[in-house]
Design a protein around this motif. Structure first.
Motif, PDB file in Angstrom:
ATOM      1  N   THR A   5       0.827  -1.209   0.000  1.00 20.80           N
ATOM      2  CA  THR A   5       0.000   0.000   0.000  1.00 20.80           C
ATOM      3  C   THR A   5       0.860   1.257   0.000  1.00 20.80           C
ATOM      4  O   THR A   5       0.478   2.279  -0.580  1.00 20.80           O
ATOM      5  N   GLU A   6       2.057   1.186   0.622  1.00 19.18           N
ATOM      6  CA  GLU A   6       2.926   2.371   0.674  1.00 19.18           C
ATOM      7  C   GLU A   6       3.339   2.832  -0.729  1.00 19.18           C
ATOM      8  O   GLU A   6       3.627   4.002  -0.929  1.00 19.18           O
ATOM      9  N   LEU A   7       3.375   1.904  -1.708  1.00 20.76           N
ATOM     10  CA  LEU A   7       3.685   2.293  -3.091  1.00 20.76           C
ATOM     11  C   LEU A   7       2.542   3.093  -3.689  1.00 20.76           C
ATOM     12  O   LEU A   7       2.749   4.085  -4.380  1.00 20.76           O
ATOM     13  N   LEU A   8       1.304   2.640  -3.440  1.00 19.23           N
ATOM     14  CA  LEU A   8       0.133   3.319  -3.996  1.00 19.23           C
ATOM     15  C   LEU A   8      -0.035   4.695  -3.375  1.00 19.23           C
ATOM     16  O   LEU A   8      -0.553   5.615  -4.016  1.00 19.23           O
ATOM     17  N   LEU A   9       0.376   4.822  -2.107  1.00 18.58           N
ATOM     18  CA  LEU A   9       0.247   6.110  -1.421  1.00 18.58           C
ATOM     19  C   LEU A   9       1.426   7.032  -1.717  1.00 18.58           C
ATOM     20  O   LEU A   9       1.469   8.157  -1.236  1.00 18.58           O
ATOM     21  N   GLY A  10       2.384   6.546  -2.508  1.00 22.42           N
ATOM     22  CA  GLY A  10       3.533   7.375  -2.863  1.00 22.42           C
ATOM     23  C   GLY A  10       4.486   7.591  -1.704  1.00 22.42           C
ATOM     24  O   GLY A  10       5.310   8.499  -1.733  1.00 22.42           O
ATOM     25  N   GLN A  11       4.403   6.751  -0.655  1.00 18.60           N
ATOM     26  CA  GLN A  11       5.302   6.939   0.490  1.00 18.60           C
ATOM     27  C   GLN A  11       6.686   6.399   0.205  1.00 18.60           C
ATOM     28  O   GLN A  11       7.664   6.860   0.771  1.00 18.60           O
ATOM     29  N   ILE A  12       6.767   5.396  -0.639  1.00 13.40           N
ATOM     30  CA  ILE A  12       8.085   5.011  -1.147  1.00 13.40           C
ATOM     31  C   ILE A  12       7.959   4.818  -2.653  1.00 13.40           C
ATOM     32  O   ILE A  12       6.877   4.524  -3.172  1.00 13.40           O
ATOM     33  N   ALA A  13       9.059   5.051  -3.347  1.00 17.84           N
ATOM     34  CA  ALA A  13       9.054   4.891  -4.802  1.00 17.84           C
ATOM     35  C   ALA A  13       9.386   3.442  -5.130  1.00 17.84           C
ATOM     36  O   ALA A  13      10.173   2.801  -4.439  1.00 17.84           O
ATOM     37  N   ALA A  36       1.492  -2.221  -9.729  1.00 21.00           N
ATOM     38  CA  ALA A  36       1.635  -2.110  -8.280  1.00 21.00           C
ATOM     39  C   ALA A  36       0.244  -2.283  -7.682  1.00 21.00           C
ATOM     40  O   ALA A  36      -0.748  -1.847  -8.275  1.00 21.00           O
ATOM     41  N   VAL A  37       0.188  -2.923  -6.520  1.00 17.46           N
ATOM     42  CA  VAL A  37      -1.094  -3.194  -5.867  1.00 17.46           C
ATOM     43  C   VAL A  37      -0.886  -3.112  -4.352  1.00 17.46           C
ATOM     44  O   VAL A  37       0.227  -3.319  -3.869  1.00 17.46           O
TER      45      VAL A  37
ATOM     46  N   ALA B  18       3.978   7.472  -8.112  1.00 19.24           N
ATOM     47  CA  ALA B  18       4.088   7.741  -6.668  1.00 19.24           C
ATOM     48  C   ALA B  18       3.532   9.135  -6.352  1.00 19.24           C
ATOM     49  O   ALA B  18       2.785   9.311  -5.380  1.00 19.24           O
ATOM     50  N   GLY B  21      -0.242   8.921  -6.617  1.00 18.00           N
ATOM     51  CA  GLY B  21      -0.797   8.162  -5.500  1.00 18.00           C
ATOM     52  C   GLY B  21      -0.875   9.016  -4.246  1.00 18.00           C
ATOM     53  O   GLY B  21      -1.898   9.040  -3.546  1.00 18.00           O
ATOM     54  N   GLU B  22       0.213   9.754  -3.968  1.00 14.91           N
ATOM     55  CA  GLU B  22       0.247  10.592  -2.773  1.00 14.91           C
ATOM     56  C   GLU B  22      -0.828  11.680  -2.851  1.00 14.91           C
ATOM     57  O   GLU B  22      -1.562  11.916  -1.885  1.00 14.91           O
ATOM     58  N   HIS B  32      -5.964   1.982  -6.269  1.00 18.20           N
ATOM     59  CA  HIS B  32      -5.863   0.551  -5.986  1.00 18.20           C
ATOM     60  C   HIS B  32      -4.806  -0.149  -6.816  1.00 18.20           C
ATOM     61  O   HIS B  32      -4.305  -1.200  -6.436  1.00 18.20           O
ATOM     62  N   HIS B  34      -1.419   0.531  -9.814  1.00 17.00           N
ATOM     63  CA  HIS B  34      -0.605   1.250 -10.795  1.00 17.00           C
ATOM     64  C   HIS B  34      -0.246   0.260 -11.901  1.00 17.00           C
ATOM     65  O   HIS B  34      -0.062  -0.921 -11.614  1.00 17.00           O
ATOM     66  N   ARG B 223       2.943   3.307  10.150  1.00 18.94           N
ATOM     67  CA  ARG B 223       2.141   4.332   9.479  1.00 18.94           C
ATOM     68  C   ARG B 223       0.700   4.317   9.985  1.00 18.94           C
ATOM     69  O   ARG B 223       0.035   3.284   9.974  1.00 18.94           O
TER      70      ARG B 223
END
Lengths: 416, 416
Positions: A5-13, A36-37, B18, B21-22, B32, B34, B223
């Protein structure tokens, strides 16, 4: 397929997908889709089914850890239509890993030993999570951890050999390989112009291609890729094209190729110091230890690297390095730092670096200005003024690499 | 959905997904999936159909340029089941853009004015390619250029307002935000167990969720994500859960939370040194300048960071730092290095670090063994022995962070 989920939220690339794409291409495997999922069972299952429907193989990264979020194993088992079975050998391995660190294994960690029936295990070497090779009909899912160094290690050790075997079986063998020439100090467009004749010569669909890679801060890379029936043929195509490319670059842009493939700038410097039997010390202000910390990563550095002084405060420059009191962002200060570095560490060669990281100017000197001093045995210290672009972090990084590049070129020139 | 073969080959990294997403999450839109796909008509069509089947809206980045590779427009028209129609107003806009720069518009550039029937145009402001808003039933495809600053500009100006209108219509307005607590010294599974009560309490579908992020080497992150009608409500949910999480961690694992969101370990150390008016110097063997180079990246470091000595060679330890001649991978050597660091750099607090990066042992000491010395004003130097896992590079990185964490805890304890 990257899971988290951190990828979808842009928290890590997601850097894994680009790395995998590059290394699959180098090995003759086309990647057609990345996905990504998030950490959601139904959506991971859906993404896996989508991926299997449109590709022969899928690599999933992430979701193999010990927490309740880590559900890639469960999703793969559902897609395979099998149960998860706990593998006692892996449980023992994980328990041993914790024991070696004097810690107790928790119940959650044992989940990492759950394997879908019919899947093969890629034993963990650097982390606690094993990888999986999961056949589905004549297709395959490879599951590896999302931590980049665990992922790359398993890719090289287990996925690539398995892929090669599958390609051989499908009659898709053939060899492909790449060689990367690493340059410092030229722009991508400058390199493209210098190599225009080579690009034109290779333009017809053929066995050799050129590409420019500008990723990261370590200079522009020129990648030569060759395809042929055997690895020997590939190797000879690469040798031939490397000679042409080096000649074209050298004619137009000079001595900007510092290494091949994984050879970093510090490796290039180390090779030259070792060849001439010289030891080395460094005095850093602007770069704050960055040059020293790069050098100690070269295997065998203790044979030639004595150490350094991080003279961030002016008083350290005066008291420890013997820089004359006064302005410290000058060519004279860089020269005195280079001589001080050699003297204090007992080294043959000393390098001094001072400058302004920014964003504000300092002593009336503009941000991005870097002074490098070099002290070689039996010679007065030489100095060079450089301009480097970017924010504080970037000025430091570029400054460190530029200073090492100057040392590389100076050592080459003084041999001649 | 990112479009471009260069993404699949790893020649450039996809930073757009990313970013999107953010910014979608911040605006209460869950992303959901990418995807990335190459410049291939059939595969772009397939990826679009896949995306529409599993989401209410799709943003595509890239493939809107003027070359034959740029085929996102055509693929969208096929998915919509409509024709592309050349929009004369956009042709005129592009022609004017070229005219203003004294260049002639090529025929290829006019392709950028092709719009699927029924789609709305997002006029170009900073590039030559317009964006598109393409309704498909009650779903939508947004197409924007892949150049990051063109993409972000169109997202803010056109996509976000359109999304908000659609959410309002569907009664799905709201806000979402995250906060990250950063820890050092606990395993992911240990944290999960310490927080089991919180996870259970939040387990029912609700407005607050917890996740563990283990990416990179900088410790495990916890998080907290909250959803609510307004940003104020989100903020108060986050505050409340942060208090609960900190209490649960502190009860079970002690003082392992060193920062929030982007606060690194060196920032945590800097805050404590500044609060107590202490200056700092470091002597590094094992870490070779890594600690110093992290510290200078903290904004304002010159106020408290004096500098350091990279004592890689034993002779530098003896001559510069005053370490007694003899073994140098010992607690006594670390203590002498800490005192030497403070003395040589004129700092109040000195830190010394020595150890064995491996792979071989040194002086009979096993790889992964790290000795840290700390010298505080008016106190004899304290020392600590640590065990860190991994290869040479990893031992150095973990050693550096662990030493800074020890300094953080020691400063906290000596205040009490």
């Amino acid at each position: 397929m990257a899971v988290g989920t951190e990828l979808l939220l842009g928290q890590i690339a997601d850097t894994n997908s680009a790395w995998l794409g590059e290394h699959l291409a180098t090995n003759g495997v086309a990647s057609h889709f990345h996905q990504a999922v998030g950490d959601n069972h139904d959506r991971i299952v859906l993404a896996l089914r989508t991926a299997l429907a449109r590709s022969d193989g899928v690599i999933t990264c992430g979701g193999l850890g010990p927490t309740q979020d880590d559900i890639t194993r469960d999703a793969i088992a559902e897609v395979m239509g099998v149960e998860l079975v706990r593998n006692q050998a892996i449980v023992d391995l994980i328990a041993g890993f914790f024991e070696a660190r004097g810690r107790a294994m928790t119940a959650n960690n044992a989940r990492q030993a759950d394997v879908p029936q019919g899947a093969a295990v890629i034993p963990q070497v650097v982390g606690t999570a094993p990888g999986l090779i999961c056949p589905i009909g004549n297709k395959v899912i490879y599951a590896v951890p999302g931590v980049p160094y665990e992922m790359t290690e398993m890719f090289e050790r287990a996925i690539l050999p398995d892929l090669r075997a599958r390609m051989a079986e499908a009659g898709e063998e053939g060899a492909i390989a790449s060689r990367v020439l690493r340059t410092w100090g030229a722009s991508e467009s400058g390199l493209a112009e210098a190599l225009q004749d080579r690009i034109d010569a290779l333009d017809a669909p053929g066995d050799v291609t050129l590409a420019f890679l500008a990723s990261g801060i370590e200079g522009i890379k020129v990648r030569i890729t060759a395809k042929a029936r055997t690895l020997e043929d590939v190797s000879s195509l690469l040798d031939k094209e490397e000679t042409e490319v080096r000649r074209a670059i050298d004619d137009r842009l000079g001595d900007i190729v510092f290494g091949v493939d994984d050879e970093s700038m510090e490796v290039a410097v180390a090779q030259r110091l070792i060849a001439r039997g010289l030891s080395f010390g460094v005095a850093e202000s602007l770069t704050g230890g960055l040059i020293a910390s790069r050098l100690v990563n070269v295997p065998g550095a203790s044979a030639w690297f004595r150490g350094g002084v991080v003279a961030y405060d002016a008083r350290v420059k005066f008291a420890v390095l013997g820089v004359p009191e006064g302005p410290v962002v000058t060519e004279a200060a860089a020269a005195a730092m280079a001589e001080g570095a050699a003297r204090v560490t007992g080294a043959d060669v000393g390098l001094g670096i001072t400058g302004v990281a920014g964003p504000e100017e300092q002593e009336g000197v503009a941000a991005g200005t870097v002074f490098v001093g070099l002290s070689l045995p039996g010679q007065p210290a030489q100095t060079r003024e450089l301009r480097v672009p970017g924010d504080r972090e970037r000025v430091r990084q570029y400054g460190a690499i530029s200073a090492l590049d100057l040392l590389r070129r100076t050592l080459d020139a003084s041999t001649a």
